[in-house]
Structure formats: structure tokens, C-alpha cells
Design a protein around this motif. Structure first.
Motif, short mmCIF file in Angstrom:
data_model
loop_
_atom_site.label_atom_id
_atom_site.label_comp_id
_atom_site.label_asym_id
_atom_site.label_seq_id
_atom_site.Cartn_x
_atom_site.Cartn_y
_atom_site.Cartn_z
N PRO A 56 93.88 58.23 -59.03
CA PRO A 56 94.31 59.55 -58.00
C PRO A 56 93.31 60.53 -58.59
CG PRO A 56 96.01 60.27 -60.17
CD PRO A 56 95.34 58.66 -60.22
N PHE A 57 92.05 60.56 -59.35
CA PHE A 57 91.35 61.55 -58.83
C PHE A 57 89.79 61.24 -58.58
CE2 PHE A 57 89.74 58.00 -62.57
CZ PHE A 57 88.52 57.54 -61.69
N TYR A 58 90.52 60.76 -57.72
CA TYR A 58 89.75 59.96 -55.75
C TYR A 58 90.28 61.09 -55.16
CZ TYR A 58 86.66 56.08 -57.15
OH TYR A 58 86.21 55.75 -57.82
N ILE A 84 106.79 57.42 -53.00
CA ILE A 84 106.42 56.19 -51.86
C ILE A 84 104.92 57.40 -50.92
CG2 ILE A 84 107.04 54.41 -49.49
CD1 ILE A 84 109.72 54.10 -50.92
N LEU A 85 106.09 58.25 -50.84
CA LEU A 85 105.30 59.54 -49.83
C LEU A 85 103.91 59.86 -50.97
CD1 LEU A 85 104.88 61.27 -46.95
CD2 LEU A 85 106.92 63.05 -48.17
N THR A 86 104.07 60.49 -51.75
CA THR A 86 103.44 60.84 -52.23
C THR A 86 101.91 59.44 -52.94
OG1 THR A 86 104.37 61.88 -53.76
CG2 THR A 86 101.71 61.40 -54.86
N ASP A 87 102.53 58.08 -52.75
CA ASP A 87 101.36 57.43 -53.21
C ASP A 87 100.85 56.16 -52.08
OD1 ASP A 87 101.75 56.26 -55.49
OD2 ASP A 87 102.54 54.65 -55.10
N VAL A 88 101.46 57.18 -50.85
CA VAL A 88 100.99 57.09 -49.51
C VAL A 88 99.69 57.94 -49.00
CG1 VAL A 88 101.16 56.72 -46.56
CG2 VAL A 88 102.80 55.54 -48.31
N ARG A 89 100.25 58.87 -49.14
CA ARG A 89 99.56 60.94 -48.90
C ARG A 89 98.43 60.75 -49.93
NH1 ARG A 89 99.54 65.39 -52.39
NH2 ARG A 89 98.07 67.03 -51.14
N TYR A 90 98.24 59.43 -51.23
CA TYR A 90 96.99 59.55 -52.04
C TYR A 90 96.11 58.30 -51.65
CZ TYR A 90 98.06 63.08 -55.66
OH TYR A 90 98.53 64.49 -56.43
N PHE A 91 97.28 57.29 -51.23
CA PHE A 91 95.94 56.28 -50.58
C PHE A 91 95.90 56.76 -49.65
CE2 PHE A 91 95.51 53.15 -47.92
CZ PHE A 91 94.47 51.25 -48.23
N LEU A 92 95.53 57.80 -48.66
CA LEU A 92 95.43 58.27 -47.33
C LEU A 92 93.98 59.19 -48.04
CD1 LEU A 92 97.71 57.98 -44.45
CD2 LEU A 92 96.10 56.69 -45.09
N LEU A 93 94.03 59.64 -48.48
CA LEU A 93 92.70 61.37 -49.43
C LEU A 93 92.69 60.30 -49.96
CD1 LEU A 93 95.43 64.06 -49.62
CD2 LEU A 93 94.27 64.01 -48.14
N ALA A 94 92.22 59.20 -50.81
CA ALA A 94 91.78 59.03 -51.62
C ALA A 94 90.32 58.13 -50.50
CB ALA A 94 92.22 57.92 -52.57
N GLY A 95 91.45 57.33 -49.78
CA GLY A 95 90.10 56.30 -48.72
C GLY A 95 89.66 57.25 -47.97
N LYS A 96 90.23 58.45 -47.82
CA LYS A 96 88.37 58.97 -46.61
C LYS A 96 87.80 59.63 -47.95
CE LYS A 96 89.01 63.35 -46.79
NZ LYS A 96 89.88 65.44 -46.81
N ASN A 97 87.89 60.16 -48.86
CA ASN A 97 87.15 60.21 -49.80
C ASN A 97 86.08 59.61 -50.29
OD1 ASN A 97 87.65 62.76 -50.25
ND2 ASN A 97 88.70 62.46 -51.97
N ILE A 98 86.94 58.42 -50.58
CA ILE A 98 85.34 57.28 -50.59
C ILE A 98 84.33 56.69 -49.53
CG2 ILE A 98 85.77 54.22 -51.15
CD1 ILE A 98 87.85 55.10 -52.98
N LEU A 99 85.36 56.52 -48.08
CA LEU A 99 84.55 56.26 -47.83
C LEU A 99 83.88 57.60 -46.82
CD1 LEU A 99 87.33 54.43 -44.85
CD2 LEU A 99 85.17 53.88 -46.69
N PHE A 100 83.67 58.82 -46.83
CA PHE A 100 83.24 59.92 -45.97
C PHE A 100 82.84 60.64 -47.08
CE2 PHE A 100 86.02 59.03 -43.13
CZ PHE A 100 85.54 58.58 -42.03
N LYS A 101 83.08 61.26 -48.39
CA LYS A 101 82.19 61.58 -49.63
C LYS A 101 81.09 61.05 -50.32
CE LYS A 101 85.40 65.35 -49.19
NZ LYS A 101 86.32 66.77 -50.34
N LYS A 102 81.53 58.88 -50.52
CA LYS A 102 81.11 58.50 -51.42
C LYS A 102 81.30 58.57 -52.22
CE LYS A 102 78.50 57.34 -48.09
NZ LYS A 102 78.87 55.30 -46.92
N ALA A 103 82.79 59.16 -52.98
CA ALA A 103 83.04 59.14 -53.83
C ALA A 103 83.23 57.76 -54.92
CB ALA A 103 84.65 60.24 -53.84
N ARG A 104 82.78 57.58 -55.47
CA ARG A 104 82.58 55.99 -56.52
C ARG A 104 82.95 56.79 -58.41
NH1 ARG A 104 80.66 52.14 -53.67
NH2 ARG A 104 81.60 50.66 -55.88
N SER A 105 83.29 55.84 -58.85
CA SER A 105 83.70 55.82 -59.95
C SER A 105 82.25 55.80 -61.19
CB SER A 105 84.15 54.73 -61.07
OG SER A 105 84.15 53.63 -60.93
N LYS A 106 81.49 56.10 -62.45
CA LYS A 106 80.59 56.92 -62.85
C LYS A 106 80.52 55.84 -64.14
CE LYS A 106 79.94 61.29 -60.96
NZ LYS A 106 80.85 61.69 -60.55
#
Length: 106
Positions: A56-58, A84-106
Motif C-alpha cells: 500500500p505504500f506505493y 475486494i474494492l480496496t485491493d482493486v483501488r490500491y492496485f490501480l493507484l499503485a500501478g499509476k504511481n509505479i508507471l507514471f511517477k516512477k515509484a520504486r522501492s529503494k
């Protein structure tokens, strides 16, 4: 470094997800050292949930341990109400941050 860049280091986690030990979204498993840094009451809550591949930190992109704990607490509270709704929401928001904000673990 190359393995991290192309996400090869995630293959064992994907394998564990396929085995059913992990779900797609959820808190990441921690080493004993990092787990010991969490408050005792939160440790007890954290172990009740299945770990996940996408943490969820993504979604929140916290910087400190306190912010990470708050992010995980927010996820748990939402998950308790609508799993289920929470996991779908977090999956989409995390995917957006990973793809567009280049969020990655350090």
C-alpha cells in the motif's frame, strides 16, 4: 542493480503469489529487524493479513517509518470494510504511481 532495474528480483515473490502465499495487493513481508521496529500492537494486527506483492505504500509514497505505518493502517482499515474494492483501488493507484511517477522501492 540490473536485476532490480528490470524487476527480476520480484520473480520469487510472483512464484509465492502463484502458490497462494501472497496476494496481489497487501503489506510486504518484513525482515525480523524491520518488523521489530513496528509498535507491538501494530505487529499483532499486521500478522493477521496475508502479505502482498504490491504494498500500500506505493499509493501514499511515505518517507518515514511512521508514515509507512500510517499508510498500512489506512489500507487495513479500508480492507476490513471492503476487501475486494480496496485491493482493486490500491492496485490501480499503485500501478499509476509505479508507471507514471516512477515509484520504486529503494
Amino acid at each position: 542493480r540490473i536485476m532490480r532495474k528490470v524487476w527480476i528480483d520480484e520473480f520469487p515473490m510472483i512464484y509465492n503469489m502463484l502458490r497462494g502465499d501472497l496476494k496481489i495487493v497487501g503489506v510486504r513481508p518484513l525482515s525480523q529487524h524491520y518488523f521489530s521496529l513496528y509498535p507491538e500492537d501494530f505487529r499483532q494486527r499486521r500478522i493477521k493479513y496475508t502479505p502482498g506483492l504490491i504494498p500500500p505504500f506505493y499509493v501514499d509514497l511515505p518517507n518515514t517509518l511512521e508514515e509507512i505505518i500510517a499508510s498500512e493502517k489506512k489500507y487495513f482499515d479500508a480492507y476490513d470494510k471492503h476487501p475486494i474494492l480496496t485491493d482493486v483501488r490500491y492496485f490501480l493507484l499503485a500501478g499509476k504511481n509505479i508507471l507514471f511517477k516512477k515509484a520504486r522501492s529503494k
